[in-house]
Design a protein around this motif. Structure first.
Motif, short mmCIF file in Angstrom:
data_model
loop_
_atom_site.label_atom_id
_atom_site.label_comp_id
_atom_site.label_asym_id
_atom_site.label_seq_id
_atom_site.Cartn_x
_atom_site.Cartn_y
_atom_site.Cartn_z
N UNK A 90 -9.06 -13.26 8.08
CA UNK A 90 -9.35 -12.10 7.24
C UNK A 90 -8.70 -10.83 7.78
N UNK A 91 -8.44 -10.79 9.08
CA UNK A 91 -7.85 -9.60 9.71
C UNK A 91 -6.33 -9.62 9.68
N UNK A 92 -5.73 -10.68 9.18
CA UNK A 92 -4.27 -10.82 9.18
C UNK A 92 -3.66 -10.41 7.85
N UNK A 93 -2.39 -9.97 7.86
CA UNK A 93 -1.70 -9.70 6.59
C UNK A 93 -1.64 -10.96 5.75
N UNK A 94 -1.58 -10.80 4.44
CA UNK A 94 -1.64 -11.95 3.54
C UNK A 94 -0.52 -12.95 3.79
N UNK A 138 7.78 -14.34 2.15
CA UNK A 138 7.75 -13.34 3.23
C UNK A 138 6.89 -12.12 2.89
N UNK A 139 6.61 -11.94 1.61
CA UNK A 139 5.96 -10.70 1.18
C UNK A 139 4.48 -10.68 1.53
N UNK A 140 3.95 -9.46 1.60
CA UNK A 140 2.52 -9.23 1.73
C UNK A 140 2.02 -8.68 0.40
N UNK A 141 0.83 -9.07 0.02
CA UNK A 141 0.29 -8.62 -1.27
C UNK A 141 -0.61 -7.40 -1.13
N UNK A 142 -0.83 -6.94 0.11
CA UNK A 142 -1.65 -5.73 0.31
C UNK A 142 -0.79 -4.50 0.03
N UNK A 143 -0.85 -4.00 -1.16
CA UNK A 143 -0.05 -2.84 -1.56
C UNK A 143 -0.94 -1.86 -2.32
#
Length: 304
Positions: A90-94, A138-143
């Motif tokens: 839960x603490x890691x980037x998506x 490679x992308x993160x969804x936290x935006x």
């Protein structure tokens, strides 16, 4: 602490773990340089590693997993209680979270996913459908994204109200979207904070934004970042809708991992990661399989 021999340092950490000294282990982790901690952690017994991750605060444990070089994180997570593994993930980037879960056995992954918020589960399932060497993988969804009709005051109020949620986001830019969720522009945080509360985002955003398609290969993304000094690039799907952001750090890490894999192949390491804890016989066998063929080819080349 780092001046101590690795063996002594490992024994000290092992003693703290056996005593279940939560505060002592946390202090040890914070004071030891990352490179030394990585080596010391790899020298611990398997049971001590899992116990250490159980003892640590999820934030500290996630940081430790992010910096590991010699041990596969999914192997460590599989030894933990599902509740502990879920708290750490839960603490890691998506994007990292998806990579770790993809390495788990289906049954283990399912138990952990059941303990994560639905939003994270949806993000993980979406990301694991991509190959690891394309923008989607490679992308993160936290935006942070807002409609172009939103006002500065609306955005500021939302940031304050959800500060606890956004604190885990690696925010570089704020993205502005149209009614159909397609990307309209990018807003710099500085411009947001220095503008009047009634100003709409469409008046502040930077248009003609450089984007990458969700299926853009890693090398193309790297080349694009070489030409631009961006910290990240927005990722859009085939319909032009914003789906995530690929950060420069993630691209650089992926390039480094690819280079490392190629180097290991040249060295005859063909079975995956070769760590110091791997038995000598197994390590030699893995190298011999590749080196034998290489020697034969070299002999043929020399004969010619």
């Amino acid at each position: 602490m780092s001046a101590l021999p690795i063996r002594s340092t490992t024994e000290k950490l092992s003693a703290l773990i056996w005593d279940k000294d939560r505060e002592g282990v946390a202090t040890f982790v914070k004071e030891l340089p990352a490179a030394d901690l990585n080596l010391v952690f790899s020298r611990l017994e398997s049971g001590d590693r899992s116990e250490m991750l159980e003892i640590l605060d999820p934030v500290d444990a996630s940081g430790l997993l992010l910096n590991l070089k010699e041990l596969p994180p999914h192997g460590l997570l599989s030894m933990l209680a599902p509740e502990t593994a879920a708290a750490i993930l839960h603490e890691l980037p998506s994007n990292v979270e998806a990579d770790f879960i993809a390495g788990l056995k289906p049954g283990t992954a399912k138990r952990i996913l059941q303990l994560l918020p639905q939003r994270e589960v949806d993000a993980v399932r979406a990301l694991t459908r991509y190959e690891p060497d394309v923008a989607g993988g490679l992308m993160a969804t936290e935006i942070l994204q807002y409609p172009e009709s939103a006002t500065v005051q609306h955005v500021v109020d939302d940031l304050r109200r959800k500060a606890a949620v956004y604190a885990d986001y690696n925010v570089q830019y704020i993205y502005v979207t149209n009614e159909d969720q397609s990307l309209a522009g990018v807003l710099r945080v500085r411009d947001l904070l220095l503008s009047g509360g009634d100003t709409e985002l469409r008046e502040l955003m930077v248009q003609d934004t450089v984007t990458v398609n969700h299926l853009t290969p890693l090398q193309d993304i790297s080349d694009l970042l070489d030409r631009h000094r961006y910290l990240g690039l927005p990722v859009v799907n085939d319909e032009g809708r914003l789906v995530g952001v690929v950060r420069r750090a993630a691209v650089e890490e992926a390039i480094a991992q690819r280079t490392a894999r190629q180097f290991r192949l040249v060295q005859g390491i063909v079975g995956g990661e070769e760590v110091r804890t791997m038995p000598v016989a197994l390590r030699s066998g893995r190298r011999l399989a590749w080196l034998s063929a290489n020697i034969v080819l070299n002999v043929i080349a020399a004969s010619v």
